[in-house]
Design an enzyme around this catalytic site. Structure first.
Site, mmCIF file in Angstrom:
data_model
loop_
_atom_site.group_PDB
_atom_site.id
_atom_site.type_symbol
_atom_site.label_atom_id
_atom_site.label_comp_id
_atom_site.label_asym_id
_atom_site.label_seq_id
_atom_site.Cartn_x
_atom_site.Cartn_y
_atom_site.Cartn_z
ATOM 1 N N CYS A 104 -39.344 68.658 40.453
ATOM 2 C CA CYS A 104 -38.900 69.103 39.143
ATOM 3 C C CYS A 104 -40.121 69.237 38.257
ATOM 4 O O CYS A 104 -40.958 68.364 38.197
ATOM 5 C CB CYS A 104 -37.984 68.070 38.503
ATOM 6 S SG CYS A 104 -36.589 67.636 39.497
ATOM 7 N N PHE A 241 -20.167 68.247 35.291
ATOM 8 C CA PHE A 241 -19.499 66.944 35.315
ATOM 9 C C PHE A 241 -18.155 66.990 36.024
ATOM 10 O O PHE A 241 -17.166 66.408 35.553
ATOM 11 C CB PHE A 241 -19.330 66.392 33.893
ATOM 12 C CG PHE A 241 -20.625 65.920 33.295
ATOM 13 C CD1 PHE A 241 -21.240 64.772 33.778
ATOM 14 C CD2 PHE A 241 -21.241 66.621 32.270
ATOM 15 C CE1 PHE A 241 -22.437 64.332 33.238
ATOM 16 C CE2 PHE A 241 -22.444 66.184 31.727
ATOM 17 C CZ PHE A 241 -23.042 65.035 32.210
ATOM 18 N N ARG A 243 -15.996 65.455 38.119
ATOM 19 C CA ARG A 243 -15.929 64.086 38.622
ATOM 20 C C ARG A 243 -14.502 63.601 38.502
ATOM 21 O O ARG A 243 -13.889 63.689 37.442
ATOM 22 C CB ARG A 243 -16.826 63.152 37.799
ATOM 23 C CG ARG A 243 -18.297 63.470 37.930
ATOM 24 C CD ARG A 243 -19.130 62.532 37.072
ATOM 25 N NE ARG A 243 -20.527 62.952 37.108
ATOM 26 C CZ ARG A 243 -21.536 62.295 36.562
ATOM 27 N NH1 ARG A 243 -21.300 61.163 35.927
ATOM 28 N NH2 ARG A 243 -22.769 62.730 36.633
ATOM 29 N N GLY A 244 -14.011 63.007 39.592
ATOM 30 C CA GLY A 244 -12.646 62.485 39.547
ATOM 31 C C GLY A 244 -11.690 63.603 39.204
ATOM 32 O O GLY A 244 -11.652 64.632 39.870
#
Lengths: 257, 257
Positions: A104, A241, A243-244
């Site tokens: 990076c 994001f 997620r879940g």
């Protein structure tokens, strides 16, 4: 080639030392020659190197597709590839011998990312339940190696699920490998695909996806501000994001149905 | 400048949608001019840009220290810096206008990492309890922003604790900022320091640290095989997976006492 290496290490736990072998991600240098000249050296995981070569040439705009490639031949070393393309290829002065790293912030993109990219021509849509299902499939397929080896993964998917998944120590290489695999398969319509990326999304990842005609980027991690701006302008739906049971849609939310 | 931006997003949770503002890491482009010529454009977080400029020049071997810098002046934009150094500076053809990105795998190191690096001349040692204590201090100082903003952090520490900590969307930039801050402070002896890095350790991170004279690298993440090989050869003690009460020492384990 093996994607990992066993190396000796000393484990220290609560002050007590024990010698052991540890598994680390293997890092090699792909030397990519184009029409006889060294184009680039890519620090990478030594898997799917032909996909990486084709995907790199494609996402940098040096080829338009598989038809531009006349031949791909390995060199004497396993990590050397000689690619011949139609025409003279790119400006040798500009590209010759550049080292592209896995790191990076050490990067140089060979084309200026914000110039010359057409907005994506796609109306690819996906349901939010399908995104969560893809996410679970992606994590199942890649999580173990990513965690033990510290590498990134990138997958292309259609409405029917994951089409292919590639891994690399570098986020960009993982995306290039996935794009190269799709280009080599010929039957993948990238404008109908979504791309799922394990790492965070910066502007040059959006640029790379948009140049390839991808209209939707999914990630379990965060985007940067410039990634959001670029995706908005280029017609790329950016979802982070994942997620879940939740996700954040940053651009073009009408495409998540 | 602010390190983050608020952007509109649509949160989808269990299929229900709600508009909201999300915080994302800001990504800007530092245009770094050296002796009047554009040297490099660095995609970065817009904090500590003078540290980044000095650290970049230092870790690329373009300056030996602060004494080589005649002046640093901002341009009309906040993200432009004009640096004047003694002598003519580096080869303008090789470096002019390169875009250095924040992305893994898109990188070009400007100097060939494996050539011309002297083994580190240091016998810096640290106790394993001190490593764990540093790790806790590092996580406390950086964790929240790294998690919300998706950025990397890099800290320099001595036996007495953290000296300084810098953050960036790119691992390399974070290290360059920390090195630049140390060079600008003048009272930091890098050969007596350890460096703590939030992300995984690839070969070019080891090369950068070794060129700066750092003899010990700590990380909560994994190293690559090439990082381990390079660290072994250059006399750098490489400690990975510093988590909870444990760590793995990959090279020169006698330096962890």
């Amino acid at each position: 080639m093996e994607m990992t290496r066993r190396v000796p290490a000393v484990r220290i736990r609560d002050g007590s030392r024990s010698p052991r072998e540890e598994t680390v991600a293997r890092e090699e240098t792909l030397c990519l020659y184009l029409n006889g000249n060294l184009l680039v050296r890519l620090l990478c995981s030594p898997s799917d190197l032909e996909d990486l070569a084709v995907g790199f040439l494609f996402s940098e705009g040096l080829i338009g597709g598989l038809d531009d490639i006349l031949s791909i031949e390995p060199g004497s070393a396993e990590t050397t590839l000689f690619v011949r393309v139609r025409g003279e290829g790119p400006d040798a002065v500009a590209l010759s011998g550049a080292v592209r790293t896995s790191g990076c912030g050490a990067g140089v993109t060979l084309s200026d990312m914000r110039q010359g990219i057409e907005p994506v021509r796609t109306d690819v849509r996906i349901g939010s339940a399908d995104i969560l299902s893809l996410s679970r499939e992606f994590e199942r397929s890649s999580q173990l190696f990513r965690e033990t080896g510290g590498v990134h993964a990138c997958a292309l998917a259609s409405g029917e699920g994951l089409l292919l998944l590639r891994e690399d120590i570098g986020r960009h290489n993982a995306l290039d490998k996935a794009l190269g695999a799709a280009v080599r398969r010929k039957d993948v319509d990238l404008s109908r695909c979504v791309v799922y990326i394990s790492g965070r999304i910066s502007s040059e990842m959006v640029a790379k996806a948009a140049r390839a005609g991808l209209g939707m980027i999914l990630s379990r991690a965060a985007p940067t501000s410039a990634a959001v701006e670029l995706a908005a302008g280029l017609g790329v739906c950016l979802v982070g994001f994942v997620r879940g049971a939740r996700m954040n849609v940053y651009t073009h939310p009408d495409r998540v149905v």
